[in-house]
Design a protein around this motif. Sequence first.
Motif, PDB file in Angstrom:
ATOM      1  N   GLN A 142       0.959  -1.179   0.255  1.00  9.26           N
ATOM      2  CA  GLN A 142       0.574  -0.035   0.185  1.00  9.26           C
ATOM      3  C   GLN A 142       0.901   0.922  -0.139  1.00  9.26           C
ATOM      4  OE1 GLN A 142      -2.188  -0.644   4.045  1.00  9.26           O
ATOM      5  NE2 GLN A 142      -0.682   0.084   5.245  1.00  9.26           N
ATOM      6  N   GLY A 143       0.488   2.546  -0.591  1.00  9.62           N
ATOM      7  CA  GLY A 143       1.380   3.560  -1.018  1.00  9.62           C
ATOM      8  C   GLY A 143       0.317   4.490   0.266  1.00  9.62           C
ATOM      9  N   ARG A 186       1.431  -1.133  -5.540  1.00  8.17           N
ATOM     10  CA  ARG A 186       2.017  -1.900  -6.651  1.00  8.17           C
ATOM     11  C   ARG A 186       2.277  -3.497  -6.406  1.00  8.17           C
ATOM     12  NH1 ARG A 186       7.606  -2.636  -4.384  1.00  8.17           N
ATOM     13  NH2 ARG A 186       8.104  -1.045  -3.385  1.00  8.17           N
ATOM     14  N   LYS A 187       2.337  -4.416  -7.055  1.00 12.79           N
ATOM     15  CA  LYS A 187       2.223  -5.732  -6.370  1.00 12.79           C
ATOM     16  C   LYS A 187       3.236  -6.192  -6.997  1.00 12.79           C
ATOM     17  CE  LYS A 187      -3.084  -6.950  -8.362  1.00 12.79           C
ATOM     18  NZ  LYS A 187      -3.483  -7.391  -9.094  1.00 12.79           N
ATOM     19  N   VAL A 188       3.891  -6.638  -5.103  1.00  7.32           N
ATOM     20  CA  VAL A 188       5.193  -7.138  -5.487  1.00  7.32           C
ATOM     21  C   VAL A 188       5.305  -8.461  -4.643  1.00  7.32           C
ATOM     22  CG1 VAL A 188       7.575  -6.437  -4.489  1.00  7.32           C
ATOM     23  CG2 VAL A 188       6.224  -3.978  -4.465  1.00  7.32           C
ATOM     24  N   ASN A 189       6.516  -9.560  -5.862  1.00 12.54           N
ATOM     25  CA  ASN A 189       6.733 -10.481  -5.896  1.00 12.54           C
ATOM     26  C   ASN A 189       7.014 -10.992  -4.782  1.00 12.54           C
ATOM     27  OD1 ASN A 189       4.232 -10.295  -8.183  1.00 12.54           O
ATOM     28  ND2 ASN A 189       5.540 -12.659  -8.632  1.00 12.54           N
ATOM     29  N   PHE A 190       7.432 -11.664  -3.154  1.00 10.86           N
ATOM     30  CA  PHE A 190       8.137 -12.334  -2.361  1.00 10.86           C
ATOM     31  C   PHE A 190       8.277 -13.761  -2.704  1.00 10.86           C
ATOM     32  CE2 PHE A 190       6.855  -8.174  -0.508  1.00 10.86           C
ATOM     33  CZ  PHE A 190       8.082  -7.476  -0.498  1.00 10.86           C
ATOM     34  N   PRO A 191       9.633 -14.596  -2.095  1.00 13.79           N
ATOM     35  CA  PRO A 191       9.639 -15.556  -2.158  1.00 13.79           C
ATOM     36  C   PRO A 191       8.711 -16.591  -0.719  1.00 13.79           C
ATOM     37  CG  PRO A 191      11.978 -14.654  -2.594  1.00 13.79           C
ATOM     38  CD  PRO A 191      10.518 -13.557  -2.023  1.00 13.79           C
TER      39      PRO A 191
END
Length: 319
Positions: A151-152, A159-164
Motif C-alpha cells: 500500500q502507498g 504496487r504488486k510485488v512478488n516475494f519468495p
Amino acid sequence: MSGGFSRSAWRLPVLALFALFALSGCSLLWGPQQAPIVDATVMPVEPASAPVAASEPEPVETEAARPEQPKKPPKPIVKPHKVEPPPPVVAPPPPPPTPAPLIVLRTIERSEARTLLDSEVQKPDGKVVGRAVDLIADAGGKPREMVVNLQGFLGVGDRKVNFPWSAFRFTPSAKTAPIMLNAAAVPANAAAKSAGVQLPLIDATVERANGAKVGRVIDVLIDSNAQPQAVVLDVNGMVSTERRTIAANWSALHFVTKNKELHPQIDLSDAQINATPPYASDKPVRAVSPAPPPAPAAATAPPAATASAAAGSNARAAR
C-alpha cells in the motif's frame, strides 16, 4: 253150542305149549346150554341212555351291569425310516456390495488454516505493509512466491510485488495480520521466475483431464506450516446455474503443462461436485477429494463347489 270150536278143544294146544316151555327151562338150569343163534343181520339195540338233568342257565351279563373298561389307545404303526443323505448345503448369495462413495470429505477447522486472498501482511514491528493477492505455484504444486499489494499513501502508489514464499510466516488463529513478512525479505528476482513454468493460482480455471471446466480458483487456505490445504472453487455456470462455491483438497489438484503453460486439474465429476457441501466463510471447511476407485473383488468359489465342499464336511462329521 253151535258153530266154532268148543272150549275144551282150544285148551289142549295151549297146555301143550306151556308144558314145552317148562321142559325147555328145566334144560337150561340142569344141563349144558346152547348159545342162542343170533342173526348177523340184526344190529343190537343200545338201551336208551338215562335222561340228562338239565343244567341251570348261565347268567347273562348286560351292558349296564358290566363296568366300562378304559379304551386302550391304538398302537402306533411304526414304519421303517429310510435314512437319506442330507441335502447339499447351498450357501446363501453374498450380500450386494456397498456402493462406493462418490467423494471423500476432510474437515478443516478455521483455527488450522486461513484464507490467503486479501489477508493483511505485516512486518515484525506490527506495521501492516499490504495485503496478499495471489499465490504462484510450480508444476509440482509447490508454492514458490506470494504476490503482495504494497500500500502507498492514501491508496496512491500501491504496487504488486512478488516475494519468495519462504519470506512469510503464517498464524491462522490470529484475528488480524495473519501473515508476517520477514524484515530482511527482498522481492523475487527475474532469475528465480525463469527457473521453471509457474502459475498464478487466483482466478485460474481448474479443468478435468478431458478439458471440461470445473470451476475458478477464488482463494487458497494456508496452515501454520505455510502449506496449502485447500482451494476454494467458484462453480457458478460450470455445473449448475446457481451461485455456489466449494472447497477442494490441495492434494486433489495436479498441474499439467500445455503449450508451455501450467493448467490445474482435478478429477471431479458433476455428480461429485453436486454432492459436495457448499463452502461458507464462517463454518468449518469441508474439503472434497474424489473417492478412490473400489478395490477389486476377491475371487470367490462358484456356488456348486461351495455346496459340494459343505456336503463333504457334513458327511465326514456324520462318520
